[in-house]
Design a protein around this motif. Structure first.
Motif, PDB file in Angstrom:
ATOM      1  N   GLN A  91       0.835  -1.202   0.000  1.00  0.00           N
ATOM      2  CA  GLN A  91       0.000   0.000   0.000  1.00  0.00           C
ATOM      3  C   GLN A  91       0.871   1.254   0.000  1.00  0.00           C
ATOM      4  OE1 GLN A  91      -3.860   0.151   2.261  1.00  0.00           O
ATOM      5  NE2 GLN A  91      -2.709   1.595   3.523  1.00  0.00           N
ATOM      6  N   LYS A  92       0.675   2.104  -1.002  1.00  0.00           N
ATOM      7  CA  LYS A  92       1.448   3.326  -1.146  1.00  0.00           C
ATOM      8  C   LYS A  92       0.534   4.546  -1.062  1.00  0.00           C
ATOM      9  CE  LYS A  92       5.037   0.748  -1.985  1.00  0.00           C
ATOM     10  NZ  LYS A  92       6.087   0.563  -0.947  1.00  0.00           N
TER      11      LYS A  92
ATOM     12  N   VAL B 158      -2.681   3.807  -3.225  1.00  0.00           N
ATOM     13  CA  VAL B 158      -2.483   2.794  -4.247  1.00  0.00           C
ATOM     14  C   VAL B 158      -2.213   1.447  -3.581  1.00  0.00           C
ATOM     15  CG1 VAL B 158      -1.166   2.115  -6.284  1.00  0.00           C
ATOM     16  CG2 VAL B 158      -1.528   4.547  -5.791  1.00  0.00           C
ATOM     17  N   LEU B 159      -3.056   0.455  -3.895  1.00  0.00           N
ATOM     18  CA  LEU B 159      -2.898  -0.889  -3.348  1.00  0.00           C
ATOM     19  C   LEU B 159      -2.416  -1.806  -4.471  1.00  0.00           C
ATOM     20  CD1 LEU B 159      -5.259   0.581  -1.635  1.00  0.00           C
ATOM     21  CD2 LEU B 159      -5.665  -1.704  -0.734  1.00  0.00           C
ATOM     22  N   ILE B 160      -1.194  -2.290  -4.342  1.00  0.00           N
ATOM     23  CA  ILE B 160      -0.568  -3.090  -5.389  1.00  0.00           C
ATOM     24  C   ILE B 160      -0.644  -4.567  -5.024  1.00  0.00           C
ATOM     25  CG2 ILE B 160       1.545  -3.463  -6.716  1.00  0.00           C
ATOM     26  CD1 ILE B 160       2.384  -0.629  -5.916  1.00  0.00           C
ATOM     27  N   ARG B 161      -1.341  -5.316  -5.863  1.00  0.00           N
ATOM     28  CA  ARG B 161      -1.459  -6.770  -5.702  1.00  0.00           C
ATOM     29  C   ARG B 161      -0.766  -7.449  -6.880  1.00  0.00           C
ATOM     30  NH1 ARG B 161      -6.496  -4.532  -4.792  1.00  0.00           N
ATOM     31  NH2 ARG B 161      -7.299  -4.688  -2.642  1.00  0.00           N
TER      32      ARG B 161
ATOM     33  N   THR C 236      -2.128  -9.380  -9.002  1.00  0.00           N
ATOM     34  CA  THR C 236      -3.012  -9.450 -10.170  1.00  0.00           C
ATOM     35  C   THR C 236      -3.562  -8.099 -10.610  1.00  0.00           C
ATOM     36  OG1 THR C 236      -4.892  -9.886  -8.696  1.00  0.00           O
ATOM     37  CG2 THR C 236      -3.729 -11.802  -9.620  1.00  0.00           C
ATOM     38  N   ASN C 237      -3.618  -7.125  -9.714  1.00  0.00           N
ATOM     39  CA  ASN C 237      -4.167  -5.827 -10.099  1.00  0.00           C
ATOM     40  C   ASN C 237      -3.676  -4.732  -9.163  1.00  0.00           C
ATOM     41  OD1 ASN C 237      -6.010  -5.584  -7.734  1.00  0.00           O
ATOM     42  ND2 ASN C 237      -7.100  -7.280  -8.710  1.00  0.00           N
ATOM     43  N   VAL C 238      -3.984  -3.524  -9.550  1.00  0.00           N
ATOM     44  CA  VAL C 238      -3.653  -2.341  -8.740  1.00  0.00           C
ATOM     45  C   VAL C 238      -4.929  -1.537  -8.548  1.00  0.00           C
ATOM     46  CG1 VAL C 238      -2.391  -0.176  -8.641  1.00  0.00           C
ATOM     47  CG2 VAL C 238      -1.274  -2.219  -9.535  1.00  0.00           C
TER      48      VAL C 238
ATOM     49  N   ILE D  19     -11.183   4.481  -6.936  1.00  0.00           N
ATOM     50  CA  ILE D  19     -11.285   5.269  -8.161  1.00  0.00           C
ATOM     51  C   ILE D  19     -11.251   4.356  -9.385  1.00  0.00           C
ATOM     52  CG2 ILE D  19     -10.211   7.058  -9.576  1.00  0.00           C
ATOM     53  CD1 ILE D  19      -9.062   8.253  -7.033  1.00  0.00           C
ATOM     54  N   GLU D  20     -10.286   3.444  -9.403  1.00  0.00           N
ATOM     55  CA  GLU D  20     -10.171   2.516 -10.519  1.00  0.00           C
ATOM     56  C   GLU D  20      -9.336   1.311 -10.095  1.00  0.00           C
ATOM     57  OE1 GLU D  20      -7.872   3.863 -13.850  1.00  0.00           O
ATOM     58  OE2 GLU D  20      -6.560   5.095 -12.594  1.00  0.00           O
TER      59      GLU D  20
END
Length: 222
Positions: A137-138, A164-167, A169-171, A208-209
């Protein structure tokens, strides 16, 4: 013989007068030298106090000359808010890192605000989801996105940025809109700006997206 005796006494007296003059001159010179050194040292200390260093987006150090205390406090207040938000929301999927960040945040904000938010998220299983889902998480927040009203204490602030949550498979990008108040406190090593956040509140933290990542992608530029 008496004349020679008086001449000798006069010579000795003249020598003592000359010696006193020399000694007084040396003492005066030493005192003047000490005064100059003290004046230089005082000015050097005052000059060092007139500098405030603020991290510019975590990349470089901005030197703010504090000729006017009121001019530089807003800059320090904004950097304090950003540092506080990064400690609260910039987390790794590591329980020790999360606990250390939250603990450090208590130096910048009062425990009532920090512990309330931490307890609320923990009860919802938020931190466990970060750890189990290997989520990094940023926080992206610019100084221009932080507004502080410095005309009256406590100082009201509002900050807007992105989370921003970075996984794997997705962000997921979330809106981050918060508010609170700052009060003046003593500067310490753990709180170099001399502010304390209180009555902190998250106003908006909606998604947001969400951006899908390729299975073999290690990085995603946002």
């Amino acid at each position: 013989m008496n004349a020679n005796y008086f001449r000798t006494l006069g010579s000795v007296e003249s020598s003592f007068k000359l010696l006193r003059i020399v000694m007084l001159s040396i003492i005066v010179a030493v005192l003047l030298f000490a005064a100059v050194i003290a004046y230089w040292a005082f000015n050097s200390v005052e000059a060092s106090r007139q500098r405030v260093y603020v991290m510019d987006n975590g990349k470089s150090i901005m030197l703010a000359l504090a000729q006017d205390h009121n001019i530089n406090r807003p800059a320090e207040a904004k950097d304090h808010v950003r540092s506080f938000l990064k400690l609260l929301f910039e987390l790794e999927p590591d329980e020790k890192q999360i606990d250390a960040s939250i603990e450090q945040a208590t130096y910048l904000g009062n425990k009532a605000s920090v512990v309330r938010l931490y307890t609320d998220l923990k009860e919802k299983g938020y931190y466990n989801q970060l750890i189990q889902g290997d989520v990094h998480q940023k926080v992206e927040i610019e100084l221009s996105g932080i507004q502080v009203q410095m005309d009256q204490s406590p100082y009201y602030f509002r900050a807007k940025g992105r989370q921003v949550l970075i996984r794997s498979t997705n962000v997921t990008v979330r809106n981050l809109d918060v508010e609170g108040y700052l009060i003046d406190v003593a500067r310490t090593d753990n709180n170099p700006h001399g502010f304390m956040v209180e009555r902190f509140k998250v106003l908006d933290n909606r998604d947001i997206e969400t951006i899908d990542r390729a299975p073999d992608s290690d990085k995603l530029n946002l």
